[in-house]
Design a protein around this motif. Structure first.
Motif, PDB file in Angstrom:
ATOM      1  N   LEU A 161     -19.283   1.609 -22.250  1.00  0.00           N
ATOM      2  CA  LEU A 161     -18.100   1.188 -23.002  1.00  0.00           C
ATOM      3  C   LEU A 161     -18.124   1.879 -24.353  1.00  0.00           C
ATOM      4  CD1 LEU A 161     -15.643  -0.613 -23.700  1.00  0.00           C
ATOM      5  CD2 LEU A 161     -17.288  -2.369 -24.450  1.00  0.00           C
ATOM      6  N   ASP A 162     -17.048   2.613 -24.653  1.00  0.00           N
ATOM      7  CA  ASP A 162     -16.850   3.200 -25.981  1.00  0.00           C
ATOM      8  C   ASP A 162     -15.848   2.299 -26.701  1.00  0.00           C
ATOM      9  OD1 ASP A 162     -16.400   4.706 -28.231  1.00  0.00           O
ATOM     10  OD2 ASP A 162     -15.402   6.368 -27.201  1.00  0.00           O
ATOM     11  N   LEU A 163     -16.362   1.428 -27.567  1.00  0.00           N
ATOM     12  CA  LEU A 163     -15.539   0.430 -28.249  1.00  0.00           C
ATOM     13  C   LEU A 163     -14.919   1.047 -29.504  1.00  0.00           C
ATOM     14  CD1 LEU A 163     -14.799  -2.662 -28.252  1.00  0.00           C
ATOM     15  CD2 LEU A 163     -16.671  -2.916 -29.887  1.00  0.00           C
ATOM     16  N   GLY A 164     -13.586   1.109 -29.556  1.00  0.00           N
ATOM     17  CA  GLY A 164     -12.904   1.746 -30.673  1.00  0.00           C
ATOM     18  C   GLY A 164     -13.040   3.251 -30.587  1.00  0.00           C
ATOM     19  N   THR A 165     -12.515   3.838 -29.528  1.00  0.00           N
ATOM     20  CA  THR A 165     -12.806   5.231 -29.188  1.00  0.00           C
ATOM     21  C   THR A 165     -12.258   6.245 -30.174  1.00  0.00           C
ATOM     22  OG1 THR A 165     -12.798   6.807 -27.338  1.00  0.00           O
ATOM     23  CG2 THR A 165     -10.768   5.531 -27.701  1.00  0.00           C
ATOM     24  N   PHE A 221     -21.620  -3.954 -19.275  1.00  0.00           N
ATOM     25  CA  PHE A 221     -21.848  -2.518 -19.156  1.00  0.00           C
ATOM     26  C   PHE A 221     -23.336  -2.226 -19.333  1.00  0.00           C
ATOM     27  CE2 PHE A 221     -17.624  -3.384 -20.699  1.00  0.00           C
ATOM     28  CZ  PHE A 221     -16.819  -2.522 -19.975  1.00  0.00           C
ATOM     29  N   ASP A 222     -23.743  -1.056 -18.856  1.00  0.00           N
ATOM     30  CA  ASP A 222     -25.125  -0.628 -19.057  1.00  0.00           C
ATOM     31  C   ASP A 222     -25.358  -0.143 -20.481  1.00  0.00           C
ATOM     32  OD1 ASP A 222     -25.804  -1.120 -16.376  1.00  0.00           O
ATOM     33  OD2 ASP A 222     -24.997   0.817 -15.778  1.00  0.00           O
ATOM     34  N   GLN A 223     -24.295   0.336 -21.108  1.00  0.00           N
ATOM     35  CA  GLN A 223     -24.415   0.848 -22.474  1.00  0.00           C
ATOM     36  C   GLN A 223     -23.094   0.629 -23.198  1.00  0.00           C
ATOM     37  OE1 GLN A 223     -24.767   5.158 -23.018  1.00  0.00           O
ATOM     38  NE2 GLN A 223     -26.285   4.845 -24.616  1.00  0.00           N
ATOM     39  N   VAL A 224     -23.201   0.246 -24.456  1.00  0.00           N
ATOM     40  CA  VAL A 224     -22.036   0.139 -25.333  1.00  0.00           C
ATOM     41  C   VAL A 224     -22.311   0.997 -26.553  1.00  0.00           C
ATOM     42  CG1 VAL A 224     -20.601  -1.360 -26.758  1.00  0.00           C
ATOM     43  CG2 VAL A 224     -21.461  -2.187 -24.552  1.00  0.00           C
ATOM     44  N   LEU A 259     -21.820  -7.892 -29.218  1.00  0.00           N
ATOM     45  CA  LEU A 259     -22.141  -6.813 -28.282  1.00  0.00           C
ATOM     46  C   LEU A 259     -23.138  -7.211 -27.188  1.00  0.00           C
ATOM     47  CD1 LEU A 259     -22.570  -3.093 -29.145  1.00  0.00           C
ATOM     48  CD2 LEU A 259     -24.245  -4.201 -27.690  1.00  0.00           C
ATOM     49  N   PRO A 260     -24.228  -7.921 -27.496  1.00  0.00           N
ATOM     50  CA  PRO A 260     -25.196  -8.211 -26.425  1.00  0.00           C
ATOM     51  C   PRO A 260     -24.597  -8.924 -25.223  1.00  0.00           C
ATOM     52  CG  PRO A 260     -26.174  -8.651 -28.566  1.00  0.00           C
ATOM     53  CD  PRO A 260     -24.722  -8.389 -28.810  1.00  0.00           C
ATOM     54  N   SER A 261     -23.577  -9.745 -25.414  1.00  0.00           N
ATOM     55  CA  SER A 261     -22.992 -10.485 -24.297  1.00  0.00           C
ATOM     56  C   SER A 261     -22.185  -9.584 -23.370  1.00  0.00           C
ATOM     57  CB  SER A 261     -22.106 -11.627 -24.818  1.00  0.00           C
ATOM     58  OG  SER A 261     -20.988 -11.125 -25.530  1.00  0.00           O
ATOM     59  N   PHE A 262     -21.968  -8.331 -23.768  1.00  0.00           N
ATOM     60  CA  PHE A 262     -21.247  -7.374 -22.920  1.00  0.00           C
ATOM     61  C   PHE A 262     -22.195  -6.358 -22.272  1.00  0.00           C
ATOM     62  CE2 PHE A 262     -18.094  -9.174 -25.681  1.00  0.00           C
ATOM     63  CZ  PHE A 262     -16.988  -9.327 -24.864  1.00  0.00           C
ATOM     64  N   LEU A 263     -23.498  -6.630 -22.363  1.00  0.00           N
ATOM     65  CA  LEU A 263     -24.493  -5.749 -21.765  1.00  0.00           C
ATOM     66  C   LEU A 263     -25.063  -6.352 -20.489  1.00  0.00           C
ATOM     67  CD1 LEU A 263     -26.575  -4.624 -24.890  1.00  0.00           C
ATOM     68  CD2 LEU A 263     -24.940  -3.233 -23.604  1.00  0.00           C
ATOM     69  N   GLY A 266     -31.085  -5.377 -19.399  1.00  0.00           N
ATOM     70  CA  GLY A 266     -31.694  -4.077 -19.635  1.00  0.00           C
ATOM     71  C   GLY A 266     -30.766  -3.080 -20.272  1.00  0.00           C
ATOM     72  N   GLY A 267     -29.507  -3.475 -20.527  1.00  0.00           N
ATOM     73  CA  GLY A 267     -28.543  -2.572 -21.153  1.00  0.00           C
ATOM     74  C   GLY A 267     -28.804  -2.401 -22.636  1.00  0.00           C
ATOM     75  N   THR A 268     -28.232  -1.347 -23.203  1.00  0.00           N
ATOM     76  CA  THR A 268     -28.461  -1.027 -24.609  1.00  0.00           C
ATOM     77  C   THR A 268     -27.140  -0.756 -25.311  1.00  0.00           C
ATOM     78  OG1 THR A 268     -28.735   1.340 -24.164  1.00  0.00           O
ATOM     79  CG2 THR A 268     -30.722  -0.021 -24.160  1.00  0.00           C
ATOM     80  N   GLY A 269     -27.159  -0.929 -26.620  1.00  0.00           N
ATOM     81  CA  GLY A 269     -26.000  -0.604 -27.441  1.00  0.00           C
ATOM     82  C   GLY A 269     -26.420   0.142 -28.680  1.00  0.00           C
ATOM     83  N   GLN A 270     -25.578   1.080 -29.097  1.00  0.00           N
ATOM     84  CA  GLN A 270     -25.794   1.806 -30.350  1.00  0.00           C
ATOM     85  C   GLN A 270     -24.546   1.666 -31.210  1.00  0.00           C
ATOM     86  OE1 GLN A 270     -27.276   3.726 -27.585  1.00  0.00           O
ATOM     87  NE2 GLN A 270     -29.318   3.225 -28.334  1.00  0.00           N
ATOM     88  N   ILE A 271     -24.747   1.234 -32.442  1.00  0.00           N
ATOM     89  CA  ILE A 271     -23.640   0.919 -33.343  1.00  0.00           C
ATOM     90  C   ILE A 271     -23.863   1.608 -34.682  1.00  0.00           C
ATOM     91  CG2 ILE A 271     -22.302  -0.955 -34.395  1.00  0.00           C
ATOM     92  CD1 ILE A 271     -24.186  -2.746 -32.404  1.00  0.00           C
TER      93      ILE A 271
END
Length: 505
Positions: A161-165, A221-224, A259-263, A266-271
């Motif tokens: 997921l690309d949030l705010g693309t 998602f697996d990654q945000v 964000l964590p609730s949309f992973l 084992g998924g990861t997010g970078q902000i």
């Protein structure tokens, strides 16, 4: 100016860009390294000289990279098979007397093994004099978005997921490692330009319109990845790309919290995020409170801290305002008054990596990383999460001492000596990591010898016992000092579990 970037028009634009060689390598080859470097510094004359008599490619560079007006005849030849009339109707070009100039920014963006094109709005320095940015201005590929590209993990995943693309640059890079990509934005203009960018590059992306996580509520998602409107200050929305309408650093806080609730597990997010430094408050305590309770590992990396006056001046210029103008003075005064009223001493900027885990208590670490380093942070974020999980599994001192450890090949020792009457005497022992973020740790002589002994043959506890015997030290005291030191060196990838493969290290 509205845009009408129909699929047919984008397809013909793609034909023209391919035919002229308007890609990252083509531009560099035509301009040469000196003129290309000058263009990056905002000095257009060397590039203008290099594009003289350079045919269709030179015309496209002058139009889209230099903001020059060109004759309709030259533009028609360069954009063939996209007619100038169609380019004007699409918003790609605008009329300028008897000439035409760029209405949108269309520029090559270098990728690891090739080149993409990105469509965005024109930067303020390419707009006609006196024209301000639109409130729904779509930012191109800037330093902030590039820094997030470098800080994002590229491990293979099923969904991103690309949030705010915005213009879509994060989604472009996600296409190198993800099977499915979803991109959202609150701005219809952003979605239109992002859709054109994806069509231009033959990349399939699901687009959804709405605020924040609203368009993907109930999905995981697996990654945000997210480059939110992170500019901090009064609650206003002058420009969609930077202003959230929320006060202070509430936009960054909300993204980190939700964000964590949309992973997936084992998924990861970078902000990319900003946070306030307030009088009497530790910034680390502040950002740690953003996280939901449990189930999350988080790494906050502070790359810079800006003085409020410098911060305001920078963002005013970014929007095309002269800080000396009447409107610039007014906006600066309102902004700085808000900072004063809320005891803001500085504005931190950096990256947040989060990982969803089943652990009841996650690892939360906040670190200053303001030193210069060359390696991208993305691979390090993956390894940081892996090391955090290992440290959690080996939380007791006994578990650390029972582990066989190896000193990473990237760890080197620096020793500093001072001259005394007895010759050179060492007084500093400093470990350096020569890759990744380039961590440094000062250690004492026994710590230096313990790290040297970490070669995977003996458990760490036995090494500590041997050192205590050899140097006549109290074994308990030495153990109590060694365990936290080893934990920090493991956290920073300078000492690692011996049973990890070379690739895992």
């Amino acid at each position: 100016m509205t845009v009408d970037l129909t699929p047919d028009r984008i397809d013909r634009l793609r034909e023209a860009l391919l035919a002229t060689g308007y890609d990252a390598d083509g531009v560099v080859n035509l301009l040469g390294p000196e003129a290309h470097a000058a263009l990056g510094r905002g000095e257009p004359v060397p590039a203008l000289r290099a594009t003289t008599d350079a045919g269709a490619l030179g015309t496209l560079i002058r139009l889209f990279l230099l903001g020059e007006a060109e004759s309709p005849t030259a533009a028609e030849a360069a954009l063939n098979p996209l007619a100038v009339a169609e380019a004007l109707a699409a918003g790609l070009l605008v009329e300028d007397g008897d000439a035409v100039r760029a209405g949108l920014d269309v520029r090559p963006h270098a990728a690891a093994d090739g080149s993409w094109w990105v469509i965005s709005d024109l930067d303020s320095d390419l707009l006609p004099e006196g024209q301000q940015l639109r409130t729904d201005h779509v930012l191109g590929v800037g330093q902030a978005s590039l820094s997030l590209v470098r800080a994002t993990s590229r491990r293979s995943v099923d969904s991103v997921l690309d949030l705010g693309t915005g213009c879509g640059v994060q989604a472009l890079h996600a296409s190198t490692h993800a099977r499915r990509i979803t991109a959202t934005d609150v701005s219809q203009r952003s979605l239109a330009l992002a859709a054109a960018t994806f069509r231009l590059n033959r990349i399939d992306v699901e687009l959804a319109e709405g605020e924040w996580f609203g368009p993907v509520r109930g999905r995981r998602f697996d990654q945000v990845v997210c480059n939110p409107p992170f500019v901090v200050g009064p609650p206003r929305s002058d420009f969609v790309y930077r202003d959230s309408g929320l006060a202070g650093d509430d936009a960054s806080a909300m993204v980190v919290r939700q964000l964590p609730s949309f992973l997936n597990e084992g998924g990861t997010g970078q902000i990319l995020a900003s946070w306030l430094h307030k009088s009497g408050e530790d910034w680390q305590d502040r950002v740690s409170r953003w996280l939901p309770p449990g189930g999350v590992d988080a790494w906050f990396v502070q790359r810079d801290v800006a003085d409020p006056a410098l911060y305001v001046g920078t963002w005013l210029r970014d929007a095309g305002y002269d800080p000396r103008s009447t409107v610039g003075r007014r906006k600066a005064a309102e902004w700085l008054d808000w900072f004063d009223q809320h005891d803001v001493e500085g504005i931190g900027f950096g990256f947040v990596t989060v990982g969803r885990t089943q652990a009841q208590h996650g690892e939360v670490v906040c670190e200053d990383l303001r030193q210069a380093f060359d390696d991208p942070l993305g691979p390090e974020s993956d390894q940081w999460l892996r090391r955090a999980a290992w440290l959690r599994e080996h939380g007791s001192p006994e578990s650390i001492l029972e582990s066989r450890l190896v000193t990473a090949s990237s760890t080197v020792l620096e020793q500093v000596s001072s001259l005394s009457r007895n010759g050179w005497e060492e007084f500093v022992h400093r470990l350096h990591r020569t890759n990744g973020p380039g961590w440094q740790h000062e250690i004492d002589e026994l710590g230096m010898r313990l790290v040297a002994g970490c070669q995977g043959a003996l458990p760490a506890g036995e090494l500590v016992g041997l050192l205590a015997t050899a140097y006549g030290e109290d074994s308990t005291a030495l153990t109590n000092a060694a365990v936290p030191m080893l934990r920090e060196l493991i956290r920073h990838g300078m000492v690692l579990p011996a049973d990890w493969s070379e690739a895992e290290r």
